[in-house]
Design a protein around this motif. Structure first.
Motif, PDB file in Angstrom:
ATOM      1  N   SER A  76     -11.171  18.894  34.988  1.00 16.42           N
ATOM      2  CA  SER A  76     -12.169  19.076  33.939  1.00 16.42           C
ATOM      3  C   SER A  76     -13.230  17.987  34.070  1.00 16.42           C
ATOM      4  O   SER A  76     -13.054  17.003  34.792  1.00 16.42           O
ATOM      5  CB  SER A  76     -11.525  19.012  32.557  1.00 16.42           C
ATOM      6  N   HIS A  77     -14.333  18.159  33.336  1.00 19.44           N
ATOM      7  CA  HIS A  77     -15.424  17.187  33.451  1.00 19.44           C
ATOM      8  C   HIS A  77     -14.993  15.786  33.033  1.00 19.44           C
ATOM      9  O   HIS A  77     -15.365  14.807  33.663  1.00 19.44           O
ATOM     10  CB  HIS A  77     -16.635  17.651  32.640  1.00 19.44           C
ATOM     11  N   LEU A  78     -14.187  15.676  31.974  1.00 19.19           N
ATOM     12  CA  LEU A  78     -13.734  14.356  31.546  1.00 19.19           C
ATOM     13  C   LEU A  78     -12.830  13.724  32.595  1.00 19.19           C
ATOM     14  O   LEU A  78     -12.953  12.536  32.912  1.00 19.19           O
ATOM     15  CB  LEU A  78     -12.991  14.450  30.208  1.00 19.19           C
ATOM     16  N   ASN A  79     -11.945  14.522  33.181  1.00 20.88           N
ATOM     17  CA  ASN A  79     -11.014  13.978  34.163  1.00 20.88           C
ATOM     18  C   ASN A  79     -11.702  13.593  35.464  1.00 20.88           C
ATOM     19  O   ASN A  79     -11.222  12.728  36.195  1.00 20.88           O
ATOM     20  CB  ASN A  79      -9.897  14.985  34.427  1.00 20.88           C
ATOM     21  N   TYR A  80     -12.849  14.223  35.770  1.00 16.28           N
ATOM     22  CA  TYR A  80     -13.620  13.776  36.927  1.00 16.28           C
ATOM     23  C   TYR A  80     -14.058  12.323  36.731  1.00 16.28           C
ATOM     24  O   TYR A  80     -14.044  11.527  37.675  1.00 16.28           O
ATOM     25  CB  TYR A  80     -14.859  14.658  37.110  1.00 16.28           C
ATOM     26  N   ILE A 137     -17.671   7.708  29.885  1.00 16.52           N
ATOM     27  CA  ILE A 137     -16.625   8.375  29.109  1.00 16.52           C
ATOM     28  C   ILE A 137     -17.007   8.421  27.636  1.00 16.52           C
ATOM     29  O   ILE A 137     -16.869   9.456  26.968  1.00 16.52           O
ATOM     30  CB  ILE A 137     -15.274   7.661  29.295  1.00 16.52           C
ATOM     31  N   ALA A 138     -17.496   7.300  27.121  1.00 14.36           N
ATOM     32  CA  ALA A 138     -17.918   7.261  25.719  1.00 14.36           C
ATOM     33  C   ALA A 138     -19.086   8.216  25.482  1.00 14.36           C
ATOM     34  O   ALA A 138     -19.130   8.937  24.470  1.00 14.36           O
ATOM     35  CB  ALA A 138     -18.308   5.835  25.335  1.00 14.36           C
ATOM     36  N   PHE A 139     -20.051   8.234  26.416  1.00 17.12           N
ATOM     37  CA  PHE A 139     -21.206   9.122  26.296  1.00 17.12           C
ATOM     38  C   PHE A 139     -20.778  10.585  26.322  1.00 17.12           C
ATOM     39  O   PHE A 139     -21.268  11.409  25.533  1.00 17.12           O
ATOM     40  CB  PHE A 139     -22.181   8.834  27.437  1.00 17.12           C
ATOM     41  N   GLU A 140     -19.834  10.920  27.203  1.00 14.19           N
ATOM     42  CA  GLU A 140     -19.331  12.291  27.293  1.00 14.19           C
ATOM     43  C   GLU A 140     -18.641  12.715  26.015  1.00 14.19           C
ATOM     44  O   GLU A 140     -18.832  13.830  25.511  1.00 14.19           O
ATOM     45  CB  GLU A 140     -18.384  12.407  28.489  1.00 14.19           C
ATOM     46  N   PHE A 154     -21.473  20.136  28.392  1.00 15.30           N
ATOM     47  CA  PHE A 154     -21.279  19.116  29.421  1.00 15.30           C
ATOM     48  C   PHE A 154     -20.341  19.702  30.473  1.00 15.30           C
ATOM     49  O   PHE A 154     -19.153  19.883  30.237  1.00 15.30           O
ATOM     50  CB  PHE A 154     -20.689  17.856  28.804  1.00 15.30           C
ATOM     51  N   LYS A 155     -20.879  20.013  31.644  1.00 12.22           N
ATOM     52  CA  LYS A 155     -20.127  20.719  32.680  1.00 12.22           C
ATOM     53  C   LYS A 155     -19.707  19.775  33.804  1.00 12.22           C
ATOM     54  O   LYS A 155     -20.174  18.637  33.885  1.00 12.22           O
ATOM     55  CB  LYS A 155     -20.979  21.865  33.234  1.00 12.22           C
ATOM     56  N   PRO A 156     -18.812  20.263  34.692  1.00 10.21           N
ATOM     57  CA  PRO A 156     -18.365  19.413  35.811  1.00 10.21           C
ATOM     58  C   PRO A 156     -19.497  18.858  36.661  1.00 10.21           C
ATOM     59  O   PRO A 156     -19.415  17.713  37.123  1.00 10.21           O
ATOM     60  CB  PRO A 156     -17.474  20.373  36.616  1.00 10.21           C
ATOM     61  N   ASN A 157     -20.565  19.648  36.880  1.00 11.68           N
ATOM     62  CA  ASN A 157     -21.670  19.124  37.698  1.00 11.68           C
ATOM     63  C   ASN A 157     -22.384  17.973  36.998  1.00 11.68           C
ATOM     64  O   ASN A 157     -22.895  17.049  37.652  1.00 11.68           O
ATOM     65  CB  ASN A 157     -22.657  20.238  38.055  1.00 11.68           C
ATOM     66  N   HIS A 158     -22.409  17.998  35.659  1.00  9.22           N
ATOM     67  CA  HIS A 158     -22.969  16.866  34.916  1.00  9.22           C
ATOM     68  C   HIS A 158     -22.090  15.631  35.088  1.00  9.22           C
ATOM     69  O   HIS A 158     -22.597  14.507  35.246  1.00  9.22           O
ATOM     70  CB  HIS A 158     -23.090  17.214  33.430  1.00  9.22           C
ATOM     71  N   ALA A 159     -20.777  15.837  35.044  1.00  5.99           N
ATOM     72  CA  ALA A 159     -19.847  14.720  35.214  1.00  5.99           C
ATOM     73  C   ALA A 159     -19.984  14.108  36.602  1.00  5.99           C
ATOM     74  O   ALA A 159     -19.978  12.879  36.761  1.00  5.99           O
ATOM     75  CB  ALA A 159     -18.415  15.190  34.978  1.00  5.99           C
ATOM     76  N   ILE A 160     -20.117  14.963  37.621  1.00  6.63           N
ATOM     77  CA  ILE A 160     -20.269  14.466  38.992  1.00  6.63           C
ATOM     78  C   ILE A 160     -21.566  13.668  39.125  1.00  6.63           C
ATOM     79  O   ILE A 160     -21.602  12.610  39.776  1.00  6.63           O
ATOM     80  CB  ILE A 160     -20.240  15.640  39.990  1.00  6.63           C
ATOM     81  N   ALA A 161     -22.643  14.159  38.501  1.00  5.63           N
ATOM     82  CA  ALA A 161     -23.919  13.430  38.546  1.00  5.63           C
ATOM     83  C   ALA A 161     -23.796  12.074  37.865  1.00  5.63           C
ATOM     84  O   ALA A 161     -24.329  11.066  38.363  1.00  5.63           O
ATOM     85  CB  ALA A 161     -25.009  14.266  37.877  1.00  5.63           C
TER      86      ALA A 161
END
Length: 352
Positions: A76-80, A137-140, A154-161
């Protein structure tokens, strides 16, 4: 034990000169054991501590990455972002803690000037990625739970960026000492390396670099963390107040409050000693200090490779469940939602 700050120091190190000697060459941290700075027992104790950090930090962070690779539900995006934190911790553990373990055992920077630069650079870049990952993490959590942008997802590609951005910020912090803005030298008891907080003069512009690190790499992430988590707590308290009869909402509010407090305290334990020490040295030029105490901030920051995963990963129910499965440990519920995900569910209840 006290240090003297020469205006012009050798290119590769700053010598803490005891009052009873002026033999700088004989005291080089690259040539001889620094036994004038502490007892053998202290050096060996710190070496053992670093060995524990190296083994435990490497194991828990590799386990985190392996779990994410093996179990699809963890992607998931958080776990990335948590995996990005684990990679940063591995860099610090593998290059920083292991190097300190060896050097404390020999009582000096046995790896030489080049090894010192490598250890200082890798520890700095790993630490900065870790620090900025905590802010991400706090921002997410703020975006997902409080929804300041409405229905923005908030998607995985956002997390990767965001993860890539943490490495860019880390390079901005770690590269300057390699190209002349400050430098990496032995610090504390001369068995670990970091930016030069000590020497004066305009040759390396150490003072400006320290202020840059404090503002950009400590104050900004810390402010982000405090703002995002304060907004999260405010929203959850409002929801809990509106649903005072809901036991699950009240329980979630208490759990999240406790977790946020632990997260903020963990951040401060990691980085406040180092930031405070650097600022004190810069603003108190000429004041002697005990180099044994100057070693504490470096050791505490490297310990973050262990207690960051404990706070952010082992307290995550998904990761904890998958780790137990991968290690062949039976028992326990297969909890598919993390604590942070349960917070998201609570936040969906409008306080009105």
């Amino acid at each position: 034990m006290r240090g003297v700050r020469p205006t012009e120091a050798p290119d590769d190190f700053w010598i803490p000169i005891p009052l009873e000697t002026n033999n700088i060459t004989a005291l080089s941290p690259y040539l001889v054991p620094q036994e004038h700075l502490g007892s053998s027992g202290l050096f060996y104790s710190l070496s053992a501590f670093m060995f524990v950090l190296f083994v435990s930090g490497t194991a828990i962070n590799i386990l985190t990455i392996a779990c994410t690779v093996q179990y699809k539900k963890l992607r998931s995006h958080l776990n990335y972002i948590l995996v990005n934190l684990a990679i940063a911790n591995l860099v610090v553990s593998f290059f920083g803690s292991s190097t300190c373990f060896i050097c404390f055992a020999f009582k000096y920077m046995i790896l030489g000037p080049f090894g010192c630069k490598v250890e200082g650079f890798t520890a700095t870049i790993g630490g900065m990625v870790s620090l900025w990952s905590l802010a991400v993490i706090a921002f997410e959590r703020w975006l997902v739970v409080c929804k300041p942008l409405g229905n923005f997802a908030f998607k995985p590609n956002h997390a990767i960026a965001c993860c890539a951005l943490t490495w860019v910020f880390a390079l901005f912090a770690a590269v300057p000492p390699l190209v002349g803005w400050s430098r990496y030298i032995p610090e504390g008891m001369q068995c670990s390396c970091g930016p030069d907080w000590y020497t004066t003069g305009n040759r390396f512009n150490n003072e400006t670099y320290v202020m840059f690190l404090f503002c950009f790499c400590f104050a900004v992430p810390f402010s982000t963390i405090c703002f995002c988590y304060s907004q999260l707590l405010f929203m959850l308290k409002s929801a809990a107040k509106a649903q005072a009869e809901s036991v699950s909402t009240q329980k979630a509010e208490k759990e999240v409050t406790r977790m946020v407090v632990v997260m903020v305290l963990g951040f401060l334990v990691c980085y406040l000693p180092y930031a405070s020490f650097a600022l004190w040295v810069v603003n108190n030029r000429g004041q002697p200090f005990d180099l044994r105490l100057a070693t504490i901030p470096s050791c505490v920051s490297k310990a973050s490779t262990v207690y960051n995963p404990v706070i952010y990963i082992l307290l995550n129910k998904q990761f904890r469940s998958c780790m137990r499965k991968m290690l062949g440990m039976s028992g326990g519920d297969d909890e598919d939602s993390s604590s942070s995900q349960s917070v998201t569910e609570v936040s969906k209840v409008s306080p009105s």
